[in-house]
Design an enzyme around this catalytic site. Structure first.
Site, PDB file in Angstrom:
ATOM      1  NE  ARG A 232      -4.262  -1.269   0.394  1.00 47.58           N
ATOM      2  CZ  ARG A 232      -4.697  -2.013  -0.551  1.00 47.58           C
ATOM      3  NH1 ARG A 232      -3.949  -2.486  -1.370  1.00 47.58           N
ATOM      4  NH2 ARG A 232      -5.860  -2.751  -0.469  1.00 47.58           N
ATOM      5  CD  GLU A 261      -2.418   3.634  -5.347  1.00 45.18           C
ATOM      6  OE1 GLU A 261      -3.564   3.038  -5.698  1.00 45.18           O
ATOM      7  OE2 GLU A 261      -1.716   2.717  -5.116  1.00 45.18           O
ATOM      8  CG  HIS A 279      -2.879  -0.278  -7.026  1.00 41.90           C
ATOM      9  ND1 HIS A 279      -3.324   0.228  -5.928  1.00 41.90           N
ATOM     10  CD2 HIS A 279      -2.824  -1.533  -6.651  1.00 41.90           C
ATOM     11  CE1 HIS A 279      -3.667  -0.616  -5.033  1.00 41.90           C
ATOM     12  NE2 HIS A 279      -3.364  -1.867  -5.362  1.00 41.90           N
TER      13      HIS A 279
END
Length: 321
Positions: A232, A261, A279
């Site tokens: 993360r 993000e 991601h």
């Protein structure tokens, strides 16, 4: 005509998951944030909550859902879900482990190779017509290097398996030592970083791991060390990382996740010693379909009162009671 049960989507859902849900349920897409007035009338009818690994399901939302029977997360991580509150209200939380293990491990190893051997930079070197002027700068050998894994869960072990095929030695840090792993254990990320060439973060997000990889850890990793983050964005102090990359404190980084993000700091774009991906660790057609199938199965089971396929660990006691 029979009315379909109501489900609340608390994030933008992957089309595979959304389409499956719509076959059995009326899906209300983020009504709680888009139209609070409409949600006030809708909330008592919601029987399930559908989210993603980045979705927020706070206590304040759960208190408004007296008929909710399950929170089904499309993803492994669920740090945005207030699991304690869900348990208090008798709402089990599920996620989609295992089905994305291979893809995430593959991408982690791909980032190791990409940043170590400077593969994207080499591609640009050729495309820019620079090769005729002389060879590209030397890269770093990956085979035989030392890998440190922050978090030796399912995915961490899969990454280790791939790294071993490259003759890499494996060390790790985790909440507790895993003697049966056969790998060297270090009690902290700081101590681990000082003994490895590639430091791979694959630990859950949340308050407990926020900025686990900080300036001190990066300093310990050193000027020939590389950071890989497929965990993360919150796990890494992004400001400290940018400074370390700019100043040569570490050699480079391969990043699939970021602090805010999908916003990625321009400072990272401008660096030539990083590889950036959006991601996408689990982003293959096969795995996203498997994730959708499992999340949908969990939703069906929760709403119908059947055994859940993959509840999060914290909810096991709730289900046995």
């Amino acid at each position: 005509m029979t009315t379909k049960p109501d489900v609340l989507a608390v994030a933008k859902l992957h089309p595979f998951y959304l389409q499956a849900l719509q076959t059995l349920y009326t899906v209300h897409d983020r009504t709680h944030t888009e139209d609070p007035a409409a949600f006030a009338a809708l909330a008592p009818r919601i029987v399930g909550v559908a989210g993603t690994g980045e979705a927020l399901v706070p206590r304040s939302l759960l208190t408004q859902l007296p008929q909710a029977k399950v929170v089904s997360v499309f993803g492994v991580g669920y740090d945005g879900v207030d699991v304690d509150a869900a348990i208090e209200f008798g709402i089990p939380v599920t996620h989609t482990p295992d089905v994305l293990t291979d893809d995430v491990a593959d991408l982690a190893m791909g980032l190791v190779l990409s940043v170590g051997r400077a593969i994207p930079q080499a591609d640009q070197f050729v495309r820019a017509g620079r090769w005729p002027s002389g060879p590209i700068a030397l890269a770093r050998k990956v085979s035989g290097a030392r890998m440190g894994i922050v978090g030796l869960g399912r995915i961490g072990k899969a990454i280790a398996q791939r790294a071993q095929a490259f003759g890499m030695s494996i060390a790790y840090t985790a909440r507790s030592e895993k003697p049966d792993s056969g790998f060297t254990f270090f009690p902290s990320a700081l101590e681990l970083a000082a003994h490895v060439d590639f430091l791979v973060a694959i630990t859950p997000g949340g308050a407990g791991t926020r900025h686990l990889i900080n300036a001190q850890v990066l300093q310990a990793l050193g000027p020939r060390g590389f950071l890989i983050n497929v965990a993360r964005g919150s796990v890494v102090d992004e400001t400290a990382l940018i400074e370390a990359l700019q100043q040569g404190t570490i050699a480079g980084a391969g990043l699939d996740v970021f602090a805010d993000e999908p916003q990625v700091p321009e400072a990272l774009w401008r660096l030539n010693n990083v590889v950036l991906t959006p991601h996408m660790a689990s982003a293959t057609t096969e795995t996203r379909q498997a994730m959708a199938d499992l999340a949908f199965a969990n939703m069906q089971a929760g709403i119908s009162g059947q055994p859940l396929r993959t509840p999060v660990p914290e909810c096991m006691a709730l289900l046995k009671s």
